[in-house]
Design a protein around this motif. Structure first.
Motif, mmCIF file in Angstrom:
data_model
loop_
_atom_site.group_PDB
_atom_site.id
_atom_site.type_symbol
_atom_site.label_atom_id
_atom_site.label_comp_id
_atom_site.label_asym_id
_atom_site.label_seq_id
_atom_site.Cartn_x
_atom_site.Cartn_y
_atom_site.Cartn_z
ATOM 1 N N UNK A 82 0.813 -1.211 0.000
ATOM 2 C CA UNK A 82 0.000 0.000 0.000
ATOM 3 C C UNK A 82 0.849 1.265 0.000
ATOM 4 N N UNK A 83 0.249 2.367 -0.450
ATOM 5 C CA UNK A 83 0.926 3.657 -0.413
ATOM 6 C C UNK A 83 -0.108 4.753 -0.638
ATOM 7 N N UNK A 84 0.302 5.983 -0.350
ATOM 8 C CA UNK A 84 -0.562 7.151 -0.537
ATOM 9 C C UNK A 84 0.186 8.210 -1.330
ATOM 10 N N UNK A 85 -0.481 8.760 -2.328
ATOM 11 C CA UNK A 85 0.030 9.902 -3.074
ATOM 12 C C UNK A 85 -0.662 11.153 -2.540
ATOM 13 N N UNK A 86 0.118 12.150 -2.196
ATOM 14 C CA UNK A 86 -0.414 13.347 -1.557
ATOM 15 C C UNK A 86 0.125 14.591 -2.246
ATOM 16 N N UNK A 87 -0.771 15.544 -2.519
ATOM 17 C CA UNK A 87 -0.348 16.821 -3.079
ATOM 18 C C UNK A 87 -0.822 17.948 -2.171
ATOM 19 N N UNK A 88 0.045 18.452 -1.274
ATOM 20 C CA UNK A 88 -0.333 19.594 -0.437
ATOM 21 C C UNK A 88 -0.479 20.844 -1.301
ATOM 22 N N UNK A 89 -1.341 21.749 -0.880
ATOM 23 C CA UNK A 89 -1.563 22.972 -1.643
ATOM 24 C C UNK A 89 -0.264 23.754 -1.803
ATOM 25 N N UNK A 90 0.064 24.088 -3.047
ATOM 26 C CA UNK A 90 1.247 24.885 -3.332
ATOM 27 C C UNK A 90 2.549 24.124 -3.261
ATOM 28 N N UNK A 91 2.472 22.789 -3.103
ATOM 29 C CA UNK A 91 3.686 21.983 -2.995
ATOM 30 C C UNK A 91 3.645 20.835 -3.992
ATOM 31 N N UNK A 137 4.983 10.871 -1.813
ATOM 32 C CA UNK A 137 4.470 9.539 -1.533
ATOM 33 C C UNK A 137 4.679 9.230 -0.057
ATOM 34 N N UNK A 138 3.679 8.623 0.558
ATOM 35 C CA UNK A 138 3.779 8.200 1.945
ATOM 36 C C UNK A 138 3.585 6.688 2.005
ATOM 37 N N UNK A 139 4.508 6.008 2.677
ATOM 38 C CA UNK A 139 4.437 4.557 2.845
ATOM 39 C C UNK A 139 4.563 4.243 4.327
ATOM 40 N N UNK A 140 3.711 3.343 4.810
ATOM 41 C CA UNK A 140 3.721 3.000 6.236
ATOM 42 C C UNK A 140 3.519 1.503 6.410
ATOM 43 N N UNK A 141 4.279 0.901 7.311
ATOM 44 C CA UNK A 141 4.120 -0.512 7.611
ATOM 45 C C UNK A 141 4.660 -0.794 9.005
ATOM 46 N N UNK A 142 3.843 -1.428 9.850
ATOM 47 C CA UNK A 142 4.243 -1.800 11.205
ATOM 48 C C UNK A 142 4.816 -0.608 11.988
ATOM 49 N N UNK A 143 4.170 0.553 11.837
ATOM 50 C CA UNK A 143 4.590 1.725 12.591
ATOM 51 C C UNK A 143 5.822 2.411 12.042
ATOM 52 N N UNK A 144 6.350 1.913 10.937
ATOM 53 C CA UNK A 144 7.498 2.555 10.296
ATOM 54 C C UNK A 144 6.990 3.329 9.088
ATOM 55 N N UNK A 145 7.386 4.584 8.975
ATOM 56 C CA UNK A 145 6.859 5.387 7.883
ATOM 57 C C UNK A 145 7.970 6.009 7.063
ATOM 58 N N UNK A 146 7.621 6.392 5.860
ATOM 59 C CA UNK A 146 8.592 6.964 4.947
ATOM 60 C C UNK A 146 7.900 7.951 4.027
ATOM 61 N N UNK A 147 8.433 9.145 3.933
ATOM 62 C CA UNK A 147 7.973 10.148 2.975
ATOM 63 C C UNK A 147 8.964 10.187 1.823
ATOM 64 N N UNK A 148 8.474 9.990 0.621
ATOM 65 C CA UNK A 148 9.315 10.030 -0.573
ATOM 66 C C UNK A 148 9.031 11.328 -1.318
ATOM 67 N N UNK A 149 10.037 12.135 -1.480
ATOM 68 C CA UNK A 149 9.873 13.424 -2.167
ATOM 69 C C UNK A 149 10.676 13.520 -3.462
ATOM 70 N N UNK A 150 11.555 12.545 -3.710
ATOM 71 C CA UNK A 150 12.333 12.558 -4.944
ATOM 72 C C UNK A 150 11.389 12.558 -6.147
ATOM 73 N N UNK A 151 11.531 13.541 -7.027
ATOM 74 C CA UNK A 151 10.581 13.758 -8.120
ATOM 75 C C UNK A 151 10.439 12.538 -9.017
ATOM 76 N N UNK A 152 11.547 11.875 -9.341
ATOM 77 C CA UNK A 152 11.477 10.729 -10.236
ATOM 78 C C UNK A 152 10.773 9.549 -9.579
ATOM 79 N N UNK A 153 11.066 9.306 -8.301
ATOM 80 C CA UNK A 153 10.394 8.204 -7.606
ATOM 81 C C UNK A 153 8.906 8.482 -7.432
#
Length: 298
Positions: A237-246, A250-266
């Motif tokens: 699972x994953x979530x794609x998020x577009x904050x206003x003006x930003x 990508x947000x990924x979460x599993x077993x309480x571990x989370x990761x925000x991916x901001x690299x444009x290509x990824x």
């Protein structure tokens, strides 16, 4: 590996940014919200209505009425206006509207530290797209379903922690009711709809809530059939998020571990993956028909 470490460090640095932190809970505001909930409950009881009867006549879910009465959620001005008229309280409930809105602002919920950055960005999102493989997305969960999820956590949460986490989750859901609403889409694995978390009645309420959510402006719901043997979402699972003006992230979460991916290509690659997932899932009509079929089987 180096790239993953760099992204992990970026997420950690964002969490340490004071501007990224949500305001601390204000006990006085919380006490006022709970007091209004007690007032609401007393007015309902004096009117001779059960929670279900009041919910039906106010056109709100019974979970919402229960959450307001217990102080876990803040009644909207519209709800208080309708309740004041229904319960015949002569302006008693509407008199607290301004103060209640101020208390809502002061009593901003406190998410776990590792989730705060995402919660802050989600609250400002203009687009939210989520693919879910294990549970109903948090933005679409009923209170009973969320409580059941937190109740099976190991090691277990205390009752107070569960109450706080449930309130936080319900508070996040307001974004789907904003105007204008964010553009939101959810793809949920069929197996999630068949897992009766919390028991039959909780499950039924959750399926009904999905149908209600599917009617919200700007919200699209799709189901990925279990008999779709191969699709690009099998990695999780994953979530794609577009904050206003930003830029989108990508947000990924599993077993309480989370990761925000901001690299444009990824992010671009994940967005393309989500597009493929949506293309292989049931369309909106087929998805709602499947939910209705599952409800009929309960």
């Amino acid at each position: 590996m180096a790239e993953a470490e760099a992204q992990s460090q970026e997420a950690q640095s964002q969490s340490q940014d004071p501007e990224a932190e949500l305001p601390e809970d204000n006990d006085g505001a919380r006490d006022f919200i709970r007091a209004v909930g007690k007032l609401f409950k007393r007015a309902r009881e004096r009117a001779g209505l059960s929670q279900q009867e009041a919910a039906d006549r106010l056109n709100y879910g019974v979970d919402m009425v229960g959450s307001v009465e217990s102080g876990r959620r803040v009644a909207s001005p519209e709800m208080l206006l309708a309740a004041d008229k229904l319960f015949g309280t002569g302006g008693l409930l509407t008199a607290v509207i301004d103060d209640l809105e101020k208390a809502r602002t002061k009593a901003r919920t406190r998410h776990p530290a590792w989730f705060r950055v995402f919660a802050r960005l989600e609250g400002k999102a203009v687009e939210i797209h989520e693919y879910s493989t294990m549970v109903i997305p948090g933005l679409l969960q009923t209170e009973s379903y969320a409580r059941a999820l937190y109740g099976v956590r190991q090691p277990p949460f205390s009752k107070e922690t569960i109450d706080t986490r449930v309130a936080d989750r319900l508070e996040r859901q307001k974004i789907l009711h904003n105007w204008p609403p964010p553009k939101a889409s959810f793809v949920i694995e069929e197996s999630v709809l068949r897992r009766q978390i919390g028991g039959r009645e909780v499950h039924r309420g959750q399926l009904l809530n999905l149908l209600r959510a599917a009617e919200l402006p700007g919200t699209e719901l799709q189901i990925m059939r279990t008999d779709q043997p191969e699709h690009p979402g099998l990695t999780g699972p994953f979530t794609l998020l577009t904050p206003k003006g930003k830029s989108q992230l990508v947000y990924i979460e599993s077993h309480g571990q989370n990761r925000l991916i901001t690299d444009a290509e990824q992010v671009r690659l994940m967005a393309a993956r989500y597009g493929s997932i949506r293309a292989q899932a049931l369309n909106f009509r087929e998805s709602t028909e499947l939910i209705e079929k599952l409800l009929g089987e309960l």
